[in-house]
Design an enzyme around this catalytic site. Structure first.
Site, PDB file in Angstrom:
ATOM      1  N   ARG A 164      -4.205  -5.045 -11.980  1.00 54.98           N
ATOM      2  CA  ARG A 164      -5.096  -5.940 -11.221  1.00 54.98           C
ATOM      3  C   ARG A 164      -6.421  -5.193 -11.067  1.00 54.98           C
ATOM      4  NH1 ARG A 164      -2.763  -6.655  -5.679  1.00 54.98           N
ATOM      5  NH2 ARG A 164      -4.126  -5.030  -4.930  1.00 54.98           N
TER       6      ARG A 164
ATOM      7  N   LYS B 242       0.864  -1.187   0.000  1.00 50.75           N
ATOM      8  CA  LYS B 242       0.000   0.000   0.000  1.00 50.75           C
ATOM      9  C   LYS B 242       0.904   1.242   0.000  1.00 50.75           C
ATOM     10  CE  LYS B 242      -4.246  -1.439   2.292  1.00 50.75           C
ATOM     11  NZ  LYS B 242      -4.467  -2.350   1.205  1.00 50.75           N
TER      12      LYS B 242
ATOM     13  N   ARG C 193     -13.537  -6.211   4.821  1.00 54.55           N
ATOM     14  CA  ARG C 193     -14.024  -7.559   4.451  1.00 54.55           C
ATOM     15  C   ARG C 193     -15.457  -7.753   4.942  1.00 54.55           C
ATOM     16  NH1 ARG C 193      -9.692  -6.572   2.640  1.00 54.55           N
ATOM     17  NH2 ARG C 193     -11.138  -5.867   1.075  1.00 54.55           N
TER      18      ARG C 193
ATOM     19  N   GLY D 211     -13.467  -2.406  -5.848  1.00 51.65           N
ATOM     20  CA  GLY D 211     -13.226  -1.228  -5.002  1.00 51.65           C
ATOM     21  C   GLY D 211     -13.831  -1.447  -3.629  1.00 51.65           C
TER      22      GLY D 211
ATOM     23  N   ASP E  53      -1.243  -1.655  -4.352  1.00 50.32           N
ATOM     24  CA  ASP E  53      -2.676  -1.610  -4.044  1.00 50.32           C
ATOM     25  C   ASP E  53      -3.224  -0.226  -4.391  1.00 50.32           C
ATOM     26  OD1 ASP E  53      -2.323  -4.082  -2.872  1.00 50.32           O
ATOM     27  OD2 ASP E  53      -2.868  -3.443  -0.854  1.00 50.32           O
TER      28      ASP E  53
HETATM   29  C1  LIG Z   1      -6.691 -10.108  -4.743  1.00 49.94           C
HETATM   30  C2  LIG Z   1      -7.495  -8.906  -4.346  1.00 49.94           C
HETATM   31  C3  LIG Z   1      -6.867  -7.680  -4.201  1.00 49.94           C
HETATM   32  C4  LIG Z   1      -7.597  -6.561  -3.830  1.00 49.94           C
HETATM   33  N1  LIG Z   1      -6.993  -5.330  -3.777  1.00 49.94           N
HETATM   34  C5  LIG Z   1      -7.728  -4.222  -3.580  1.00 49.94           C
HETATM   35  C6  LIG Z   1      -7.159  -2.929  -3.660  1.00 49.94           C
HETATM   36  O1  LIG Z   1      -5.945  -2.762  -3.848  1.00 49.94           O
HETATM   37  N2  LIG Z   1      -7.978  -1.855  -3.499  1.00 49.94           N
HETATM   38  C7  LIG Z   1      -9.334  -1.991  -3.266  1.00 49.94           C
HETATM   39  O2  LIG Z   1     -10.034  -0.982  -3.170  1.00 49.94           O
HETATM   40  N3  LIG Z   1      -9.884  -3.210  -3.158  1.00 49.94           N
HETATM   41  C8  LIG Z   1      -9.133  -4.320  -3.305  1.00 49.94           C
HETATM   42  N4  LIG Z   1      -9.724  -5.551  -3.225  1.00 49.94           N
HETATM   43  C9  LIG Z   1     -11.113  -5.668  -2.715  1.00 49.94           C
HETATM   44  C10 LIG Z   1     -12.140  -5.463  -3.827  1.00 49.94           C
HETATM   45  O3  LIG Z   1     -12.171  -4.106  -4.202  1.00 49.94           O
HETATM   46  C11 LIG Z   1     -13.541  -5.869  -3.363  1.00 49.94           C
HETATM   47  O4  LIG Z   1     -13.912  -5.093  -2.257  1.00 49.94           O
HETATM   48  C12 LIG Z   1     -13.675  -7.329  -2.977  1.00 49.94           C
HETATM   49  O5  LIG Z   1     -12.955  -8.151  -3.837  1.00 49.94           O
HETATM   50  C13 LIG Z   1     -15.165  -7.753  -3.000  1.00 49.94           C
HETATM   51  O6  LIG Z   1     -15.658  -7.620  -4.287  1.00 49.94           O
HETATM   52  P1  LIG Z   1     -15.978  -8.850  -5.256  1.00 49.94           P
HETATM   53  O7  LIG Z   1     -15.385  -8.555  -6.580  1.00 49.94           O
HETATM   54  O8  LIG Z   1     -15.538 -10.115  -4.654  1.00 49.94           O
HETATM   55  O9  LIG Z   1     -17.545  -8.789  -5.470  1.00 49.94           O
HETATM   56  P2  LIG Z   1     -18.778  -8.660  -4.487  1.00 49.94           P
HETATM   57  O10 LIG Z   1     -19.925  -8.270  -5.360  1.00 49.94           O
HETATM   58  O11 LIG Z   1     -18.457  -7.795  -3.331  1.00 49.94           O
HETATM   59  O12 LIG Z   1     -18.957 -10.121  -3.968  1.00 49.94           O
HETATM   60  C14 LIG Z   1     -19.363 -11.179  -4.833  1.00 49.94           C
HETATM   61  C15 LIG Z   1     -19.486 -12.428  -3.991  1.00 49.94           C
HETATM   62  O13 LIG Z   1     -18.186 -12.804  -3.508  1.00 49.94           O
HETATM   63  C16 LIG Z   1     -18.259 -13.237  -2.158  1.00 49.94           C
HETATM   64  N5  LIG Z   1     -17.525 -12.289  -1.309  1.00 49.94           N
HETATM   65  C17 LIG Z   1     -17.031 -11.084  -1.654  1.00 49.94           C
HETATM   66  N6  LIG Z   1     -16.392 -10.496  -0.620  1.00 49.94           N
HETATM   67  C18 LIG Z   1     -16.512 -11.340   0.422  1.00 49.94           C
HETATM   68  C19 LIG Z   1     -16.084 -11.304   1.761  1.00 49.94           C
HETATM   69  N7  LIG Z   1     -15.396 -10.274   2.260  1.00 49.94           N
HETATM   70  N8  LIG Z   1     -16.394 -12.353   2.558  1.00 49.94           N
HETATM   71  C20 LIG Z   1     -17.086 -13.412   2.090  1.00 49.94           C
HETATM   72  N9  LIG Z   1     -17.511 -13.518   0.808  1.00 49.94           N
HETATM   73  C21 LIG Z   1     -17.243 -12.496  -0.007  1.00 49.94           C
HETATM   74  C22 LIG Z   1     -19.728 -13.279  -1.802  1.00 49.94           C
HETATM   75  O14 LIG Z   1     -20.237 -14.545  -2.130  1.00 49.94           O
HETATM   76  C23 LIG Z   1     -20.325 -12.229  -2.714  1.00 49.94           C
HETATM   77  O15 LIG Z   1     -21.684 -12.447  -2.973  1.00 49.94           O
HETATM   78  C24 LIG Z   1      -9.005  -6.687  -3.575  1.00 49.94           C
HETATM   79  C25 LIG Z   1      -9.633  -7.916  -3.746  1.00 49.94           C
HETATM   80  C26 LIG Z   1      -8.898  -9.021  -4.121  1.00 49.94           C
HETATM   81  C27 LIG Z   1      -9.620 -10.316  -4.308  1.00 49.94           C
END
Ligand SMILES: Cc1cc2nc3c(=O)[nH]c(=O)nc-3n(C[C@H](O)[C@H](O)[C@H](O)COP(=O)(O)OP(=O)(O)OC[C@H]3O[C@@H](n4cnc5c(N)ncnc54)[C@H](O)[C@@H]3O)c2cc1C
Length: 320
Positions: free
Chosen positions: A181, A98, A291, A185, A131
């Site tokens: 990546r 970060k 999370r 968000g 990040d």
């Molecule tokens: C490898 C990685 C790196 C990341 N880096 C950043 C970053 O640098 N900056 C940033 O702003 N965000 C980052 N994120 C977080 C990202 O922005 C999302 O907030 C997060 O991934 C949840 O979004 P989603 O795409 O999974 O979809 P969502 O629509 O949020 O979730 C879809 C489905 O995935 C599952 N799910 C999602 N999140 C969770 C959880 N916390 N616990 C349990 N189940 C869950 C659920 O089944 C949900 O219905 C990162 C995520 C990943 C995977």
């Protein structure tokens, strides 16, 4: 954005809650669902297990918004140790940092110097990921990325699909052959800055994912990572890749440790690249709250752990 999500994200920035949270065993127990432990040894052990199941790994040492240069120095020293350790263990693990952990709040120049120290120590065949934090940091983070990419083509940056600006940022980065990546968000952003409704964010994500994969095929993007747990989107993306003749090893999906474990392994056994970001460290509060906000149903995990800790005679639970 749902009211629950907004409340949890506001609580993520509350210092009073932050100071108290780690004292409670039920909170620590809930955190352990998303991280293997607080120490590098815990992350290394988890990475070894994931690699043996065909999954890649990325480490992130938790912490953000450090307050002085000596803290940033300690972060750099820690990551240098991580690079040595993963090499010694023959782990193909990458790292994700970060900018505010490397001193961005103190000075862009300091942050860039720290990032360059890590890039010069990293194996050039591995990507060092930056990040993306909340929207006030986006311009500075992209400046940092552009400056370092010129010397280190193995540097990659995270972009957030929910920001209104991101399609423009992707187009502006393409001439530099970036590594990107893509995530949805994770921060609380105003409607002037970011899309608020999930269907809109999902549609934007899919558009950008298609653009990145096509650009990767055409050589305009060095590496594209689709970081999402969303099963519907992953289905759409893999279907698109198949239609376009993108080879399975050219599409990489990345998820967080502890979330959607079975789909992570399924993707790998189907031949797609699948990797897991492993967070560890003692500064987990804000990260854990994000999370929870992503899936408010995770609050039930906390409630269950409150009930269990009340019925348990143990006063502390180790974070393992
Ligand atoms: C490898 C990685 C790196 C990341 N880096 C950043 C970053 O640098 N900056 C940033 O702003 N965000 C980052 N994120 C977080 C990202 O922005 C999302 O907030 C997060 O991934 C949840 O979004 P989603 O795409 O999974 O979809 P969502 O629509 O949020 O979730 C879809 C489905 O995935 C599952 N799910 C999602 N999140 C969770 C959880 N916390 N616990 C349990 N189940 C869950 C659920 O089944 C949900 O219905 C990162 C995520 C990943 C995977």
């Amino acid at each position: 954005m749902s009211a629950t999500r907004a409340v949890i994200l506001a609580a993520a920035q509350n210092n009073w809650l932050k100071e108290r949270a780690s004292r409670y065993a039920f909170v620590r127990k809930s955190v352990s669902r998303f991280m293997p432990g607080e120490y590098l040894d815990d992350a290394v052990a988890a990475a070894g297990q994931l690699h043996s199941r065909g999954l890649g790994t990325v480490f992130t040492h938790l912490g953000e918004n450090i307050a002085d240069a000596s803290e940033a120095e300690a972060v750099v020293e820690h990551y240098l140790q991580v690079l040595q350790r993963t090499r010694a263990e023959s782990l193909s693990t990458e790292i994700s940092i970060k900018p505010t952990q490397l001193g961005l709040d103190l000075s862009e120049a300091l942050c860039e110097r720290n990032l360059r120290r890590l890039l010069s120590a990293e194996d050039p065949t591995r990507t060092l990921w930056i990040d993306m934090e909340s929207s006030p940091y986006v311009d500075a983070t992209l400046r940092l990325y552009r400056n370092t990419l010129a010397d280190y083509p193995n540097c990659g940056v995270c972009l957030q699909a929910y920001l209104h600006r991101t399609p423009h940022d992707v187009s502006a980065l393409l001439p530099l052959k970036p590594r990107i990546r893509l995530v949805k968000g994770a921060y609380r952003e105003a409607a002037e800055i970011a899309l608020q409704r999930k269907p809109e964010v999902d549609a934007r994500y899919f558009d950008l994912a298609r653009q990145l994969l096509t650009s990767q095929m055409n050589g305009l993007v060095r590496r594209a990572i689709l970081a999402t747990h969303d099963p519907r989107l992953i289905g759409q993306i893999t279907q698109f890749a198949t239609q376009e003749g993108i080879r399975r090893e050219q599409l990489e999906v990345q998820m967080l440790y502890g979330i959607q474990r079975a789909p992570q392994e399924q993707l790998a056994s189907d031949g797609w690249r699948s990797s897991v970001l492993i967070a560890y460290g003692t500064h987990w509060y804000a990260w854990f709250m994000r999370r929870l906000a992503e899936r408010p149903a995770n609050l039930w995990l906390v409630v269950r752990n409150i009930a269990r800790s009340k019925s348990s005679s143990r006063s502390t639970i180790e974070l393992k």
